[in-house]
Design a protein around this motif. Structure first.
Motif, PDB file in Angstrom:
ATOM      1  N   PHE A 196      -7.691   9.550 -17.407  1.00 34.78           N
ATOM      2  CA  PHE A 196      -7.747   9.963 -16.004  1.00 34.78           C
ATOM      3  C   PHE A 196      -9.145   9.738 -15.430  1.00 34.78           C
ATOM      4  O   PHE A 196      -9.311   9.172 -14.346  1.00 34.78           O
ATOM      5  CB  PHE A 196      -7.354  11.437 -15.868  1.00 34.78           C
ATOM      6  CG  PHE A 196      -7.607  12.007 -14.503  1.00 34.78           C
ATOM      7  CD1 PHE A 196      -6.831  11.612 -13.423  1.00 34.78           C
ATOM      8  CD2 PHE A 196      -8.632  12.922 -14.296  1.00 34.78           C
ATOM      9  CE1 PHE A 196      -7.079  12.129 -12.139  1.00 34.78           C
ATOM     10  CE2 PHE A 196      -8.883  13.439 -13.036  1.00 34.78           C
ATOM     11  CZ  PHE A 196      -8.100  13.035 -11.956  1.00 34.78           C
ATOM     12  N   ILE A 197     -10.156  10.172 -16.179  1.00 28.83           N
ATOM     13  CA  ILE A 197     -11.537   9.996 -15.732  1.00 28.83           C
ATOM     14  C   ILE A 197     -11.882   8.515 -15.630  1.00 28.83           C
ATOM     15  O   ILE A 197     -12.500   8.060 -14.647  1.00 28.83           O
ATOM     16  CB  ILE A 197     -12.510  10.711 -16.688  1.00 28.83           C
ATOM     17  CG1 ILE A 197     -12.301  12.225 -16.620  1.00 28.83           C
ATOM     18  CG2 ILE A 197     -13.954  10.365 -16.346  1.00 28.83           C
ATOM     19  CD1 ILE A 197     -13.059  12.993 -17.678  1.00 28.83           C
ATOM     20  N   LEU A 198     -11.474   7.736 -16.634  1.00 23.77           N
ATOM     21  CA  LEU A 198     -11.751   6.293 -16.620  1.00 23.77           C
ATOM     22  C   LEU A 198     -11.114   5.626 -15.404  1.00 23.77           C
ATOM     23  O   LEU A 198     -11.753   4.817 -14.723  1.00 23.77           O
ATOM     24  CB  LEU A 198     -11.226   5.663 -17.904  1.00 23.77           C
ATOM     25  CG  LEU A 198     -11.359   4.136 -18.016  1.00 23.77           C
ATOM     26  CD1 LEU A 198     -12.825   3.729 -17.954  1.00 23.77           C
ATOM     27  CD2 LEU A 198     -10.713   3.631 -19.305  1.00 23.77           C
ATOM     28  N   CYS A 199      -9.852   5.967 -15.128  1.00 23.84           N
ATOM     29  CA  CYS A 199      -9.151   5.380 -13.980  1.00 23.84           C
ATOM     30  C   CYS A 199      -9.775   5.815 -12.656  1.00 23.84           C
ATOM     31  O   CYS A 199      -9.816   5.035 -11.695  1.00 23.84           O
ATOM     32  CB  CYS A 199      -7.671   5.751 -14.018  1.00 23.84           C
ATOM     33  SG  CYS A 199      -6.729   4.894 -15.311  1.00 23.84           S
ATOM     34  N   MET A 200     -10.262   7.046 -12.596  1.00 27.27           N
ATOM     35  CA  MET A 200     -10.956   7.499 -11.384  1.00 27.27           C
ATOM     36  C   MET A 200     -12.209   6.659 -11.152  1.00 27.27           C
ATOM     37  O   MET A 200     -12.520   6.287 -10.015  1.00 27.27           O
ATOM     38  CB  MET A 200     -11.311   8.976 -11.491  1.00 27.27           C
ATOM     39  CG  MET A 200     -10.144   9.929 -11.333  1.00 27.27           C
ATOM     40  SD  MET A 200      -9.402   9.923  -9.673  1.00 27.27           S
ATOM     41  CE  MET A 200     -10.714  10.641  -8.686  1.00 27.27           C
ATOM     42  N   PHE A 201     -12.918   6.346 -12.230  1.00 23.09           N
ATOM     43  CA  PHE A 201     -14.092   5.487 -12.114  1.00 23.09           C
ATOM     44  C   PHE A 201     -13.701   4.083 -11.662  1.00 23.09           C
ATOM     45  O   PHE A 201     -14.381   3.468 -10.836  1.00 23.09           O
ATOM     46  CB  PHE A 201     -14.837   5.411 -13.450  1.00 23.09           C
ATOM     47  CG  PHE A 201     -15.896   6.457 -13.629  1.00 23.09           C
ATOM     48  CD1 PHE A 201     -17.115   6.357 -12.979  1.00 23.09           C
ATOM     49  CD2 PHE A 201     -15.680   7.545 -14.448  1.00 23.09           C
ATOM     50  CE1 PHE A 201     -18.099   7.324 -13.134  1.00 23.09           C
ATOM     51  CE2 PHE A 201     -16.649   8.527 -14.617  1.00 23.09           C
ATOM     52  CZ  PHE A 201     -17.861   8.416 -13.958  1.00 23.09           C
ATOM     53  N   LEU A 202     -12.609   3.560 -12.206  1.00 27.12           N
ATOM     54  CA  LEU A 202     -12.193   2.188 -11.911  1.00 27.12           C
ATOM     55  C   LEU A 202     -11.644   2.034 -10.499  1.00 27.12           C
ATOM     56  O   LEU A 202     -11.963   1.071  -9.798  1.00 27.12           O
ATOM     57  CB  LEU A 202     -11.131   1.732 -12.920  1.00 27.12           C
ATOM     58  CG  LEU A 202     -11.603   1.472 -14.353  1.00 27.12           C
ATOM     59  CD1 LEU A 202     -10.418   1.147 -15.250  1.00 27.12           C
ATOM     60  CD2 LEU A 202     -12.612   0.330 -14.384  1.00 27.12           C
ATOM     61  N   PHE A 203     -10.800   2.984 -10.081  1.00 27.96           N
ATOM     62  CA  PHE A 203     -10.080   2.833  -8.814  1.00 27.96           C
ATOM     63  C   PHE A 203     -10.629   3.673  -7.662  1.00 27.96           C
ATOM     64  O   PHE A 203     -10.415   3.324  -6.499  1.00 27.96           O
ATOM     65  CB  PHE A 203      -8.599   3.181  -9.020  1.00 27.96           C
ATOM     66  CG  PHE A 203      -7.902   2.336 -10.042  1.00 27.96           C
ATOM     67  CD1 PHE A 203      -7.765   0.966  -9.868  1.00 27.96           C
ATOM     68  CD2 PHE A 203      -7.397   2.912 -11.207  1.00 27.96           C
ATOM     69  CE1 PHE A 203      -7.122   0.180 -10.810  1.00 27.96           C
ATOM     70  CE2 PHE A 203      -6.744   2.138 -12.152  1.00 27.96           C
ATOM     71  CZ  PHE A 203      -6.608   0.765 -11.962  1.00 27.96           C
ATOM     72  N   PHE A 204     -11.309   4.768  -7.997  1.00 21.08           N
ATOM     73  CA  PHE A 204     -11.704   5.703  -6.938  1.00 21.08           C
ATOM     74  C   PHE A 204     -13.150   6.171  -7.111  1.00 21.08           C
ATOM     75  O   PHE A 204     -13.456   7.343  -6.932  1.00 21.08           O
ATOM     76  CB  PHE A 204     -10.755   6.916  -6.939  1.00 21.08           C
ATOM     77  CG  PHE A 204      -9.306   6.551  -6.820  1.00 21.08           C
ATOM     78  CD1 PHE A 204      -8.781   6.144  -5.606  1.00 21.08           C
ATOM     79  CD2 PHE A 204      -8.477   6.592  -7.930  1.00 21.08           C
ATOM     80  CE1 PHE A 204      -7.445   5.797  -5.491  1.00 21.08           C
ATOM     81  CE2 PHE A 204      -7.139   6.249  -7.829  1.00 21.08           C
ATOM     82  CZ  PHE A 204      -6.619   5.841  -6.603  1.00 21.08           C
ATOM     83  N   PHE A 205     -14.030   5.237  -7.441  1.00 20.79           N
ATOM     84  CA  PHE A 205     -15.419   5.615  -7.702  1.00 20.79           C
ATOM     85  C   PHE A 205     -16.077   6.227  -6.464  1.00 20.79           C
ATOM     86  O   PHE A 205     -16.809   7.209  -6.562  1.00 20.79           O
ATOM     87  CB  PHE A 205     -16.224   4.403  -8.168  1.00 20.79           C
ATOM     88  CG  PHE A 205     -17.642   4.733  -8.538  1.00 20.79           C
ATOM     89  CD1 PHE A 205     -17.928   5.335  -9.750  1.00 20.79           C
ATOM     90  CD2 PHE A 205     -18.689   4.469  -7.656  1.00 20.79           C
ATOM     91  CE1 PHE A 205     -19.236   5.657 -10.100  1.00 20.79           C
ATOM     92  CE2 PHE A 205     -19.994   4.788  -7.995  1.00 20.79           C
ATOM     93  CZ  PHE A 205     -20.264   5.385  -9.218  1.00 20.79           C
ATOM     94  N   ASP A 206     -15.823   5.634  -5.301  1.00 18.96           N
ATOM     95  CA  ASP A 206     -16.424   6.161  -4.076  1.00 18.96           C
ATOM     96  C   ASP A 206     -15.918   7.575  -3.777  1.00 18.96           C
ATOM     97  O   ASP A 206     -16.677   8.435  -3.317  1.00 18.96           O
ATOM     98  CB  ASP A 206     -16.113   5.239  -2.896  1.00 18.96           C
ATOM     99  CG  ASP A 206     -16.838   3.910  -2.990  1.00 18.96           C
ATOM    100  OD1 ASP A 206     -17.827   3.843  -3.742  1.00 18.96           O
ATOM    101  OD2 ASP A 206     -16.415   2.942  -2.325  1.00 18.96           O
ATOM    102  N   VAL A 207     -14.631   7.792  -4.029  1.00 21.83           N
ATOM    103  CA  VAL A 207     -14.060   9.127  -3.825  1.00 21.83           C
ATOM    104  C   VAL A 207     -14.718  10.128  -4.769  1.00 21.83           C
ATOM    105  O   VAL A 207     -15.088  11.236  -4.370  1.00 21.83           O
ATOM    106  CB  VAL A 207     -12.539   9.115  -4.066  1.00 21.83           C
ATOM    107  CG1 VAL A 207     -11.970  10.538  -4.005  1.00 21.83           C
ATOM    108  CG2 VAL A 207     -11.851   8.229  -3.041  1.00 21.83           C
ATOM    109  N   LEU A 208     -14.854   9.724  -6.030  1.00 20.04           N
ATOM    110  CA  LEU A 208     -15.458  10.589  -7.049  1.00 20.04           C
ATOM    111  C   LEU A 208     -16.904  10.916  -6.674  1.00 20.04           C
ATOM    112  O   LEU A 208     -17.351  12.067  -6.800  1.00 20.04           O
ATOM    113  CB  LEU A 208     -15.400   9.889  -8.402  1.00 20.04           C
ATOM    114  CG  LEU A 208     -15.539  10.736  -9.661  1.00 20.04           C
ATOM    115  CD1 LEU A 208     -14.507  11.845  -9.691  1.00 20.04           C
ATOM    116  CD2 LEU A 208     -15.414   9.858 -10.898  1.00 20.04           C
ATOM    117  N   THR A 209     -17.617   9.903  -6.197  1.00 16.28           N
ATOM    118  CA  THR A 209     -19.011  10.111  -5.784  1.00 16.28           C
ATOM    119  C   THR A 209     -19.090  11.094  -4.615  1.00 16.28           C
ATOM    120  O   THR A 209     -19.932  12.001  -4.595  1.00 16.28           O
ATOM    121  CB  THR A 209     -19.654   8.774  -5.377  1.00 16.28           C
ATOM    122  OG1 THR A 209     -19.609   7.868  -6.471  1.00 16.28           O
ATOM    123  CG2 THR A 209     -21.104   8.984  -4.951  1.00 16.28           C
TER     124      THR A 209
END
Length: 202
Positions: A138-151
Motif C-alpha cells: 500500500f505504501i509503495l503504491c502510494m509512492f508510485l501513484f500518489f506521491f504528490d497526494v502523500l506529500t
C-alpha cells in the motif's frame, strides 16, 4: 469419490471464508485511524491460505480488494478512495487489488514452506507476512501513484513523510492488524491441524 469430496469441502470452506471477509471488511470500513480504514479481514485470508493453499489465499485477498473498492466507491470509507479515483483510477485499482491479492498469496506460500518444520512457526510467520505485505505494498503504491497526494497530506499534518506514514497514514492500523493476527496464530495452527487429521481419517 474422495477427490470430489475434497473439492466440495474446499468450495464450501472458501464460500464461508468469502462471507466472513465481506462481513468483517464492511464493518471495518467504518473504523478509521487516520485517512485509511483498518483491515480486519486478514485473519480469514491467512487461515484460508494455510488450509487451502496460496492460490486460495490469493483468491480471498482478491475478494477483500473487491469489497474495499466497492465500499470506497459507495463512499463508506469517508471519501478517501473516491478522492484518489479522481486523480488516478488505474492507480487506485492496482493499489487495492495488488496489495491484498499478494498478501493472501504470500501468506499461503509462507505457511507451506514452514509447515513441514513447525506448524506453530508457520502460523505465526504467515500471520506476520500478510499484514506486512498488505501495508508495505500500500505504501509503495502510494509512492508510485500518489506521491504528490502523500506529500500534501504529510505537509498538512505538519510531519515529514516517514513520520506521517508511521503515525498518520497507516501505522496504527498496521499495529492493530499485526497484533490481531499474532493473537490468532494459534487458531490458524489448530484449524489446519484439525483439517489434516480429518483428511488422514477420510
Amino acid at each position: 469419490m474422495n477427490t470430489n469430496r475434497m473439492k466440495t469441502g474446499k468450495l464450501t470452506g472458501l464460500a464461508i471464508f468469502t462471507a466472513i471477509i465481506v462481513v468483517l471488511q464492511v464493518f471495518a470500513t467504518f473504523i478509521k485511524f487516520g485517512p485509511v480504514s483498518i483491515t480486519l479481514a486478514l485473519a480469514p485470508i491467512i487461515i484460508g491460505a494455510a488450509v487451502y493453499g496460496a492460490g486460495a489465499g490469493a483468491y480471498l485477498g482478491f475478494v477483500l480488494a473487491a469489497v474495499v473498492l466497492l465500499s470506497g466507491l459507495l463512499g463508506w470509507d469517508g471519501g478517501f478512495v473516491m478522492y484518489l479515483m479522481s486523480i488516478s483510477p488505474i492507480g487506485v485499482i492496482l493499489t487495492i487489488f495488488v496489495k491484498s491479492t499478494a498478501a493472501g498469496y504470500l501468506s499461503g506460500v509462507t505457511y507451506r514452506v514452514l509447515a513441514g518444520k513447525s506448524e506453530k512457526a508457520a502460523g505465526i510467520v504467515s500471520g506476520i507476512v500478510c499484514p506486512v505485505v498488505n501495508t508495505g505494498l500500500f505504501i509503495l503504491c502510494m509512492f508510485l501513484f500518489f506521491f504528490d497526494v502523500l506529500t500534501g497530506m504529510a505537509t498538512g499534518a505538519g510531519k515529514n513523510m516517514i513520520a506521517y506514514i508511521i503515525f498518520g497514514l497507516c501505522g496504527i492500523n498496521f499495529v492493530i492488524e499485526l497484533v490481531v493476527n499474532m493473537a490468532l496464530s494459534s487458531v490458524i495452527t489448530h484449524v489446519v491441524h484439525i483439517r489434516s487429521q480429518a483428511r488422514r481419517i477420510a
